[in-house]
Design an enzyme around this catalytic site. Structure first.
Site, mmCIF file in Angstrom:
data_model
loop_
_atom_site.group_PDB
_atom_site.id
_atom_site.type_symbol
_atom_site.label_atom_id
_atom_site.label_comp_id
_atom_site.label_asym_id
_atom_site.label_seq_id
_atom_site.Cartn_x
_atom_site.Cartn_y
_atom_site.Cartn_z
ATOM 1 C CE LYS A 205 -17.711 -41.339 34.076
ATOM 2 N NZ LYS A 205 -17.335 -40.629 32.428
ATOM 3 N NE ARG A 240 -23.038 -39.912 28.947
ATOM 4 C CZ ARG A 240 -23.025 -40.011 30.044
ATOM 5 N NH1 ARG A 240 -22.306 -40.156 31.371
ATOM 6 N NH2 ARG A 240 -24.160 -41.580 29.195
HETATM 7 N N1 HH2 Z 1 -19.175 -41.182 30.322
HETATM 8 C C1 HH2 Z 1 -19.827 -42.748 30.406
HETATM 9 C C2 HH2 Z 1 -20.346 -43.253 29.505
HETATM 10 N N2 HH2 Z 1 -20.479 -42.019 28.508
HETATM 11 N N3 HH2 Z 1 -19.575 -40.609 27.372
HETATM 12 C C3 HH2 Z 1 -19.057 -39.151 27.252
HETATM 13 N N4 HH2 Z 1 -19.057 -38.146 26.026
HETATM 14 N N5 HH2 Z 1 -18.263 -38.666 28.462
HETATM 15 C C4 HH2 Z 1 -18.602 -40.004 29.872
HETATM 16 O O1 HH2 Z 1 -17.805 -39.410 30.411
HETATM 17 C C5 HH2 Z 1 -19.312 -40.768 29.956
HETATM 18 C C6 HH2 Z 1 -19.939 -40.956 28.458
HETATM 19 C C7 HH2 Z 1 -20.089 -44.065 31.510
HETATM 20 O O2 HH2 Z 1 -21.029 -43.357 32.494
HETATM 21 P P1 HH2 Z 1 -22.642 -43.217 32.252
HETATM 22 O O3 HH2 Z 1 -23.061 -43.710 31.557
HETATM 23 O O4 HH2 Z 1 -23.421 -43.117 33.279
HETATM 24 O O5 HH2 Z 1 -22.311 -45.069 33.160
HETATM 25 P P2 HH2 Z 1 -21.756 -46.503 32.520
HETATM 26 O O6 HH2 Z 1 -21.469 -46.502 31.521
HETATM 27 O O7 HH2 Z 1 -21.849 -47.568 33.533
HETATM 28 O O8 HH2 Z 1 -23.043 -47.000 31.134
#
Ligand code: HH2
Length: 268
Positions: A205, A240
């Site tokens: 992040k 995660r």
């Molecule tokens: N962060 C993201 C998405 N889902 N779910 C939980 N429970 N906790 C988190 O910190 C979290 C999450 C954001 O990250 P990512 O899926 O890598 O990216 P994007 O939202 O751009 O798809």
């Protein structure tokens, strides 16, 4: 027991893996790779939640994730579905997902009922506002108290609705500035009183970039591992992450030295 959820975004625009696994066969192959690297769940998402990401229709989101969820579940993978929409959650659970990971913290009408009816688990995450508005105001009187109060209320609602397995997630990067993210990571132990296992997503992040002279997402693995270890030190039980094998190796050392149990992963 410390466990890992491997991230699989079937999106064109996720901040790290966007566009890499846009086709179902590529996404399934990556899901299997995460599983074989020792993920306890593969977390499948069809809509980016990064600030300013384009909103997708529920149909488009379902179209992206459902074939992937079904194929992974058929291959014995424990799938969590990363969605804020009850209808997408319902269809993903019917296709074989076992956990709903909701970055809106079960705020959408009907979400609780869908999860309870399926007998699924729920990850309840804190976010102020929506992905579109969350960075508009990142000031808090005390970020840890505000996050804790929200999570406590939603955990109680979930349990009252009959959801037996819930995880609590402070929502690193969701409506928080650098100081807020660091406060949540550093004071994670204050959330242990919630009585739900803690789930933390810090992988790659932007706060890691901010702490490291602006390194891009591709160069944030070392910082992500640092964040994972800080989270475990604060009591996190689920991490995660994008990089399952690398995080697992760091945790094997850390957990071994601290005498903490590390799940071997669920892949045979
Ligand atoms: N962060 C993201 C998405 N889902 N779910 C939980 N429970 N906790 C988190 O910190 C979290 C999450 C954001 O990250 P990512 O899926 O890598 O990216 P994007 O939202 O751009 O798809």
């Amino acid at each position: 027991m410390i466990r890992l959820a491997g991230i699989l975004n079937v999106t064109p625009d996720s901040f790290h893996d966007g566009g890499r696994y846009g086709s179902a066969p590529d996404a399934v192959a990556q899901g299997m790779a995460l599983w074989e690297a020792g993920a306890d769940w593969v977390d499948v998402g069809g809509e980016s939640t990064r600030p300013g990401a384009a909103e997708v229709s529920p149909e488009e989101e379902a179209h992206r994730v459902l074939p992937v969820v079904q194929a992974l579940a058929e291959r014995g993978v424990a799938v969590s579905i990363d969605t804020t929409r009850p209808e997408v959650a319902r269809r993903a659970l019917a296709a074989g997902a076992v956990v709903v990971n909701d970055v809106m913290g079960l705020r959408a009408p009907g979400m609780l009922e869908v999860i309870a009816e399926a007998g699924a688990g729920a990850v309840i995450m804190h976010m102020r506002g929506t992905p579109r508005t969350m960075q508009d105001d990142t000031r808090y009187e005390d970020v840890v108290t505000e996050v804790s109060d929200f999570l406590a209320a939603q955990i109680e609602r979930a349990r009252a609705a009959g959801v037996s397995q819930v995880w609590a997630d402070p929502g690193i990067g969701f409506g928080k500035d650098l100081a807020g993210n660091l406060a949540l990571l550093g004071r994670l132990g204050e959330l242990e009183g919630l009585g739900a296992p803690l789930y933390v997503g810090a992988s790659r992040k932007s706060f890691i970039g901010r702490l490291s002279g602006g390194v891009p997402t591709e160069a944030r693995l070392p910082g992500s591992i640092g964040a994972a270890l800080a989270a475990v030190e604060g009591g996190a039980e689920v991490l995660r992450v994008h990089d399952v094998a690398e995080t697992r190796q760091a945790l094997a050392v850390y957990c071994g030295a601290r005498g903490l149990p590390l799940s071997p992963g669920r892949s045979p």
